[in-house]
Design an enzyme around this catalytic site. Structure first.
Site, PDB file in Angstrom:
ATOM      1  CG  ASP A  31      -1.783  -8.551 -20.500  1.00 45.24           C
ATOM      2  OD1 ASP A  31      -2.807  -7.961 -20.891  1.00 45.24           O
ATOM      3  OD2 ASP A  31      -1.740  -9.209 -19.429  1.00 45.24           O
ATOM      4  CG  ASN A  88     -12.028  -8.332 -23.684  1.00 42.94           C
ATOM      5  OD1 ASN A  88     -12.471  -9.016 -24.607  1.00 42.94           O
ATOM      6  ND2 ASN A  88     -10.927  -8.659 -23.023  1.00 42.94           N
ATOM      7  CG  HIS A 101      -7.502  -2.356 -22.610  1.00 49.29           C
ATOM      8  ND1 HIS A 101      -8.466  -1.929 -21.733  1.00 49.29           N
ATOM      9  CD2 HIS A 101      -7.515  -3.714 -22.532  1.00 49.29           C
ATOM     10  CE1 HIS A 101      -9.040  -2.974 -21.151  1.00 49.29           C
ATOM     11  NE2 HIS A 101      -8.479  -4.083 -21.635  1.00 49.29           N
ATOM     12  CG  HIS A 103      -6.150  -7.584 -24.978  1.00 52.44           C
ATOM     13  ND1 HIS A 103      -5.547  -7.957 -23.805  1.00 52.44           N
ATOM     14  CD2 HIS A 103      -7.360  -7.065 -24.623  1.00 52.44           C
ATOM     15  CE1 HIS A 103      -6.360  -7.693 -22.782  1.00 52.44           C
ATOM     16  NE2 HIS A 103      -7.465  -7.146 -23.264  1.00 52.44           N
TER      17      HIS A 103
HETATM   18  P1  AMP Z   1      -9.309  -6.629 -20.070  1.00 50.62           P
HETATM   19  O1  AMP Z   1      -9.650  -7.877 -19.313  1.00 50.62           O
HETATM   20  O2  AMP Z   1      -9.679  -6.662 -21.513  1.00 50.62           O
HETATM   21  O3  AMP Z   1      -9.840  -5.396 -19.361  1.00 50.62           O
HETATM   22  O4  AMP Z   1      -7.738  -6.544 -20.101  1.00 50.62           O
HETATM   23  C1  AMP Z   1      -6.962  -5.997 -19.090  1.00 50.62           C
HETATM   24  C2  AMP Z   1      -5.567  -6.556 -19.270  1.00 50.62           C
HETATM   25  O5  AMP Z   1      -4.674  -5.755 -18.548  1.00 50.62           O
HETATM   26  C3  AMP Z   1      -5.408  -7.990 -18.788  1.00 50.62           C
HETATM   27  O6  AMP Z   1      -4.939  -8.800 -19.856  1.00 50.62           O
HETATM   28  C4  AMP Z   1      -4.367  -7.864 -17.664  1.00 50.62           C
HETATM   29  O7  AMP Z   1      -3.495  -8.969 -17.607  1.00 50.62           O
HETATM   30  C5  AMP Z   1      -3.656  -6.580 -18.046  1.00 50.62           C
HETATM   31  N1  AMP Z   1      -3.017  -5.868 -16.954  1.00 50.62           N
HETATM   32  C6  AMP Z   1      -3.580  -5.544 -15.763  1.00 50.62           C
HETATM   33  N2  AMP Z   1      -2.695  -4.867 -15.002  1.00 50.62           N
HETATM   34  C7  AMP Z   1      -1.562  -4.755 -15.746  1.00 50.62           C
HETATM   35  C8  AMP Z   1      -0.281  -4.169 -15.510  1.00 50.62           C
HETATM   36  N3  AMP Z   1       0.020  -3.555 -14.354  1.00 50.62           N
HETATM   37  N4  AMP Z   1       0.654  -4.250 -16.490  1.00 50.62           N
HETATM   38  C9  AMP Z   1       0.372  -4.884 -17.649  1.00 50.62           C
HETATM   39  N5  AMP Z   1      -0.814  -5.446 -17.940  1.00 50.62           N
HETATM   40  C10 AMP Z   1      -1.769  -5.399 -16.981  1.00 50.62           C
END
Ligand code: AMP
Length: 115
Positions: A31, A88, A101, A103
Site C-alpha cells: 500500500d 472496505n 481488494h 488489505h
Molecule cells: P480503500 O480505502 O479500502 O478503497 O483502500 C484503497 C487503498 O489503496 C488505500 O489504502 C490506498 O492507500 C491504496 N492505494 C491507492 N493508490 C495506490 C497505489 N498507486 N499504490 C498502492 N496503494 C495504493
C-alpha cells in the site's frame, strides 16, 4: 465504458507498484500509505467493484486470494503474531478504489472494534 481504476492501471502496468506477488488471477502490492509495518493490497485481476459484485462463480477466485494472503502473511513473518484482513465495501466503509481488494495488515497490535 467507465474509466480504469488505479488498481486496473496497476494490473495493466500503466502505473508502477511495489508488487510482492502476481499470478494469472491476482496481484499483491504494498500500500502506498501503509497503516502498519506490513500493509499489502491483494486484488483479483477480474474487475469486481467490491464484495457486492462477488457471485458463486467467483468462489474459487476468492478462496485463492485468501490462500495467497495466508502465504504472504507467512513470508512477512506476521502469521504467528497475527494480522488483519480488511475489505472496505462502499462509502460507509470508506472504500476509495472501486476494485475489490483486501488489505493484509500486520506487524503491530490493533484495537477492536475498528473505527
Ligand atoms: P480503500 O480505502 O479500502 O478503497 O483502500 C484503497 C487503498 O489503496 C488505500 O489504502 C490506498 O492507500 C491504496 N492505494 C491507492 N493508490 C495506490 C497505489 N498507486 N499504490 C498502492 N496503494 C495504493
Amino acid at each position: 465504458m467507465s474509466e480504469k481504476t488505479i488498481f486496473k492501471k496497476i494490473i495493466d502496468k500503466e502505473i508502477p507498484a511495489d508488487v510482492v506477488y502476481e499470478d494469472d488471477r491476482c496481484l499483491a502490492f504494498r500500500d502506498i500509505a501503509p497503516q502498519a509495518p506490513t500493509h499489502i493490497v491483494v486484488i483479483p485481476k477480474k474487475e469486481l467493484r467490491s464484495t457486492n459484485d462477488i457471485t458463486e462463480e467467483d468462489a474459487s477466485l476468492i478462496g485463492h486470494l485468501f490462500c495467497v494472503m495466508n502465504e504472504l502473511a507467512r513470508k512477512e513473518g506476521i502469521a504467528d503474531a497475527g494480522y488483519r484482513i480488511v475489505t472496505n465495501c462502499g462509502p460507509d466503509a470508506c472504500q476509495t478504489v472501486p476494485h475489490l481488494h483486501y488489505h493484509l495488515i500486520g506487524g503491530r497490535k490493533f484495537g477492536w472494534p475498528p473505527g
